[in-house]
Design an enzyme around this catalytic site. Structure first.
Site, short mmCIF file in Angstrom:
data_model
loop_
_atom_site.label_atom_id
_atom_site.label_comp_id
_atom_site.label_asym_id
_atom_site.label_seq_id
_atom_site.Cartn_x
_atom_site.Cartn_y
_atom_site.Cartn_z
N HIS A 244 71.73 -60.43 38.45
CA HIS A 244 72.88 -60.80 39.26
C HIS A 244 74.14 -60.86 38.40
CE1 HIS A 244 69.60 -62.38 41.81
NE2 HIS A 244 70.44 -62.18 42.81
N ASP A 321 66.75 -53.35 45.26
CA ASP A 321 67.45 -54.64 45.22
C ASP A 321 68.91 -54.38 45.59
OD1 ASP A 321 67.91 -57.33 44.83
OD2 ASP A 321 67.06 -57.39 42.82
#
Length: 395
Positions: A244, A321
């Site tokens: 992230h 993702d």
């Protein structure tokens, strides 16, 4: 060997495609044999009745598949985009997307407001589409005011088998009641390196225990008519950081074969109808150097062939993702570039939570196909897998 050559050939067109448009480019020993989890602790096939319209036993016939003939429509079915409200969801579905994801910032009315919620959209569009959410329990569970609040996966792992499976069932029934039919859970990453992004989201540090608990939880979801998604292939538990925030590197692939990959074989053998989420980690020794797994043909080849201890070939849906909400990927490639690379490399669904630039991104992939940068056969293969999953479980 042929699979490796084909996979490598798929990456080159995607890279050439984005280069041709002048877009930003890259920025982004002995294995231990897998022992299947104790069968006595594994879930039996469900005896519960699945929700109406759900067929968990039979694959769709060719006549039932709804793969569009039009190229742009086929490409659109490979997109899974974030939607914040009813109007955004309608716009995405009008573009022909195969799926949407409900992010944490979505208006809860999208789930609850009569006539302007997901269930209303299902009635209006009369075609299958997936609605996904990140709902693991604990730190990662969206819209608990609607779906309920559940314990973290680590805590769940310490409960009796019937509680684990029952929790999967409870989550699945709650999701399904509001129109959500794909859960981006369970997480199969091992908690062995002290990464905060993993932590209590992981069932355990032992791969066999992870497989046992994830199997029970997944059976509960399937009992309720919700598709589980195993993540993050090929394993984030020992990565150098949180994708992230930055690109992260795992130990070499030979190290992953003996540990991080071990839950996937028994689980994919037991649940071929599940999805797999491809992570963004860079895996040394796996394909091109420095390429995230989500854009690495060798990562998809590894999953498809089951080329790891205890692995099995997997022909189900592989979703990326998030390609828009994670700094590591955005520093490597902009979303449109990342979507092209992922699909060209082997992804069946390209996921980006922002949902931004949807028509332009669809058109870009079409351009890549029409100009020979992504083989049309790659689009056909992915679109067929997506439709098979949608039809077979009544999504």
């Amino acid at each position: 060997m042929r699979a490796r050559v084909v996979a490598a050939a798929l990456l080159a067109p995607a890279l050439a495609c984005v280069a041709a448009l002048g877009l930003a480019g890259c920025g982004e020993e002995d294995a231990v044999e897998t022992a299947a989890p104790d069968e006595s602790a594994q879930p039996a096939l469900s005896t519960q009745a699945a929700p109406e319209g759900v067929d968990t036993q039979h694959a769709p016939t060719p006549a039932q598949l709804r793969v569009p003939e039009d190229l742009r429509a086929r490409v659109a079915t490979l997109m899974v985009v974030g939607v914040a409200d009813y109007d955004q969801a309608r716009f995405a579905l009008d573009q022909g997307v195969g799926g949407v994801i409900i992010p944490s910032w979505a208006d809860p009315a999208l789930l609850t407001e009569p006539g302007r919620n997901i269930n209303a959209l299902r009635e209006e569009y009369q075609r299958p589409f997936s609605v996904a959410i990140d709902f693991e329990g604990g730190r990662v569970q969206r819209h608990t005011q609607v779906f309920g609040d559940f314990m973290p996966p680590r805590a769940l792992a310490g409960t009796p088998p019937e509680v684990i499976r029952g929790t999967g069932w409870d989550i699945g029934r709650s999701l399904r009641a509001y129109g959500v039919n794909v859960d981006y859970a369970p997480l199969l990453d091992l908690d062995v390196a002290g990464l905060d992004i993993v932590g209590d989201r992981s069932f355990n540090g032992n791969p066999d225990e992870v497989a046992r608990v994830a199997g029970l939880f997944s059976q509960g979801l399937i009992d309720a008519g919700v598709t589980p998604t195993f993540k993050h292939f090929p394993g984030h538990g020992r990565a150098s950081g949180d994708t992230h925030l930055q690109l992260a590197v795992t130990p070499p692939i030979d190290d992953l074969r003996g540990s991080d990959l071990r839950p996937y074989g028994p689980l994919l053998a037991a649940f071929p109808q599940a999805s797999v989420m491809m992570g963004h980690m860079i895996v040394p020794g796996l394909g091109p150097e420095g390429v995230p797994s989500s854009m690495n043909p060798e990562a998809y080849r590894l999953l498809r062939t089951g080329d790891y201890p205890g692995g099995v070939p997997f022909d189900g849906v592989v979703v990326t993702d998030d390609l828009s909400g994670m700094r590591g990927i955005l520093d490597y490639a902009p979303t449109m570039d990342a979507v092209a690379r992922a699909i060209g490399s082997g992804a069946d669904q390209a996921l980006w939570s922002s949902g931004a630039d949807l028509p332009r991104i669809i058109d870009h992939i079409v351009w890549c196909v029409q100009n020979g940068y992504i083989p049309e056969a790659r689009i056909d293969e992915a679109a067929t897998r997506v439709q098979q999953q949608l039809i077979s479980v009544g999504l």
